[in-house]
Design a protein around this motif. Sequence first.
Motif, PDB file in Angstrom:
ATOM      1  N   ASP A 113      12.388  -4.168   6.140  1.00 16.49           N
ATOM      2  CA  ASP A 113      10.979  -4.073   6.483  1.00 16.49           C
ATOM      3  C   ASP A 113      10.118  -4.860   5.506  1.00 16.49           C
ATOM      4  OD1 ASP A 113      11.170  -2.587   8.777  1.00 16.49           O
ATOM      5  OD2 ASP A 113      10.957  -0.651   7.766  1.00 16.49           O
ATOM      6  N   LEU A 114       9.037  -5.429   6.035  1.00 15.27           N
ATOM      7  CA  LEU A 114       8.064  -6.173   5.243  1.00 15.27           C
ATOM      8  C   LEU A 114       6.871  -5.264   4.968  1.00 15.27           C
ATOM      9  CD1 LEU A 114       8.245  -9.402   7.432  1.00 15.27           C
ATOM     10  CD2 LEU A 114       9.544  -8.931   5.348  1.00 15.27           C
ATOM     11  N   ASN A 115       5.859  -5.814   4.329  1.00 17.67           N
ATOM     12  CA  ASN A 115       4.620  -5.067   4.126  1.00 17.67           C
ATOM     13  C   ASN A 115       3.429  -5.984   4.389  1.00 17.67           C
ATOM     14  OD1 ASN A 115       3.857  -6.447   1.576  1.00 17.67           O
ATOM     15  ND2 ASN A 115       5.653  -5.388   0.750  1.00 17.67           N
ATOM     16  N   GLU A 116       2.236  -5.444   4.242  1.00 18.37           N
ATOM     17  CA  GLU A 116       1.039  -6.211   4.596  1.00 18.37           C
ATOM     18  C   GLU A 116       0.816  -7.421   3.698  1.00 18.37           C
ATOM     19  OE1 GLU A 116      -0.625  -2.643   2.187  1.00 18.37           O
ATOM     20  OE2 GLU A 116       1.168  -3.174   3.338  1.00 18.37           O
ATOM     21  N   HIS A 117       1.516  -7.498   2.584  1.00 12.30           N
ATOM     22  CA  HIS A 117       1.356  -8.620   1.672  1.00 12.30           C
ATOM     23  C   HIS A 117       2.445  -9.688   1.839  1.00 12.30           C
ATOM     24  CE1 HIS A 117      -1.704  -6.235  -0.253  1.00 12.30           C
ATOM     25  NE2 HIS A 117      -0.836  -5.282  -0.542  1.00 12.30           N
ATOM     26  N   SER A 118       3.421  -9.423   2.689  1.00  9.31           N
ATOM     27  CA  SER A 118       4.542 -10.362   2.848  1.00  9.31           C
ATOM     28  C   SER A 118       4.097 -11.688   3.448  1.00  9.31           C
ATOM     29  CB  SER A 118       5.628  -9.744   3.715  1.00  9.31           C
ATOM     30  OG  SER A 118       6.146  -8.570   3.123  1.00  9.31           O
ATOM     31  N   ALA A 119       3.266 -11.606   4.508  1.00  6.42           N
ATOM     32  CA  ALA A 119       2.670 -12.804   5.117  1.00  6.42           C
ATOM     33  C   ALA A 119       3.701 -13.880   5.440  1.00  6.42           C
ATOM     34  CB  ALA A 119       1.584 -13.367   4.212  1.00  6.42           C
ATOM     35  N   VAL A 120       4.854 -13.454   5.941  1.00  6.56           N
ATOM     36  CA  VAL A 120       5.929 -14.400   6.247  1.00  6.56           C
ATOM     37  C   VAL A 120       5.474 -15.449   7.257  1.00  6.56           C
ATOM     38  CG1 VAL A 120       8.220 -14.635   7.287  1.00  6.56           C
ATOM     39  CG2 VAL A 120       7.771 -12.805   5.654  1.00  6.56           C
ATOM     40  N   PHE A 121       4.689 -15.022   8.256  1.00  7.20           N
ATOM     41  CA  PHE A 121       4.209 -15.952   9.280  1.00  7.20           C
ATOM     42  C   PHE A 121       2.691 -16.086   9.229  1.00  7.20           C
ATOM     43  CE2 PHE A 121       8.314 -14.600  11.052  1.00  7.20           C
ATOM     44  CZ  PHE A 121       8.876 -15.831  11.347  1.00  7.20           C
ATOM     45  N   ASN A 122       2.144 -15.967   8.066  1.00  9.14           N
ATOM     46  CA  ASN A 122       0.690 -16.036   7.923  1.00  9.14           C
ATOM     47  C   ASN A 122       0.132 -17.393   8.367  1.00  9.14           C
ATOM     48  OD1 ASN A 122      -1.898 -14.991   6.809  1.00  9.14           O
ATOM     49  ND2 ASN A 122      -1.645 -16.690   5.373  1.00  9.14           N
ATOM     50  N   ASN A 123      -0.946 -17.356   9.140  1.00 12.45           N
ATOM     51  CA  ASN A 123      -1.692 -18.566   9.493  1.00 12.45           C
ATOM     52  C   ASN A 123      -0.851 -19.587  10.271  1.00 12.45           C
ATOM     53  OD1 ASN A 123      -4.221 -19.841   9.417  1.00 12.45           O
ATOM     54  ND2 ASN A 123      -3.595 -21.163   7.720  1.00 12.45           N
ATOM     55  N   ILE A 124       0.040 -19.090  11.126  1.00 16.57           N
ATOM     56  CA  ILE A 124       0.851 -20.012  11.934  1.00 16.57           C
ATOM     57  C   ILE A 124       0.121 -20.374  13.229  1.00 16.57           C
ATOM     58  CG2 ILE A 124       3.051 -19.186  11.014  1.00 16.57           C
ATOM     59  CD1 ILE A 124       3.403 -17.593  13.647  1.00 16.57           C
ATOM     60  N   GLY A 125       0.393 -21.561  13.741  1.00 18.46           N
ATOM     61  CA  GLY A 125      -0.105 -21.970  15.044  1.00 18.46           C
ATOM     62  C   GLY A 125      -1.599 -22.115  15.164  1.00 18.46           C
TER      63      GLY A 125
END
Length: 221
Positions: free
Chosen positions: A25-37
Amino acid sequence: MPIDYAFSDCMKLTSIFYDAIEVEDLNEHSAVFNNIGTETGEVSVVFGDNVTRIPAYLFYSNISVSNITFGNNLRTIGEYAFYSCSIKNLLLPENLEVIEQYAFYSCDMLDLIIPNNVKIIGVSAFMYCSISRLTIGYSVTEIGKQAFYGNYNLSKINYNAKAVKNLDQDSSVFGYIGTNSSGITLTFGDSVESIPSYLFYTQISGLTDSIIPRISEIFIS
């Protein structure tokens, strides 16, 4: 475990194929796909058949994620997985069993069918979506607080859950629904053996009449 911001700022991204067997599981700070597309405007996500659980916060607050296709073996959608995405058409897989809290909070879907194998709908799982027609399958045994709260356009509910656990007075599962519609048609299917306490109850003390679920018709099979 995925590295934080691993695919962040891939602004030209248009599609993702995700087939990871197991991801923590990730958390709100992980932003793995932040600002995509952000340059393409829409990102389509396809989940392969190896995926049995979508990790928490995977596409958290990704407004470009608009189309999702799920694999056949998905069992659990983690909390906040699609929080505040722009999903308009959502087809949940038949084998799905658990939808965790805030999984689809504030998405823009119109029709929602909860498949018959789903047992748990988490807290605020579909809160503030734009659902107009809702079907709840017969295996649901637990519905979290405010699960469908704030679906102002809701006009039709088909409720088929056999026996959901009783709710609390402050659950507000269907609070603030249908306030933009001319009324809600509520149908209870043949599979329903008991209707949980406070299912459509709304606290109205000190609040305006507009929060009361506007149920205009009820059909009981």
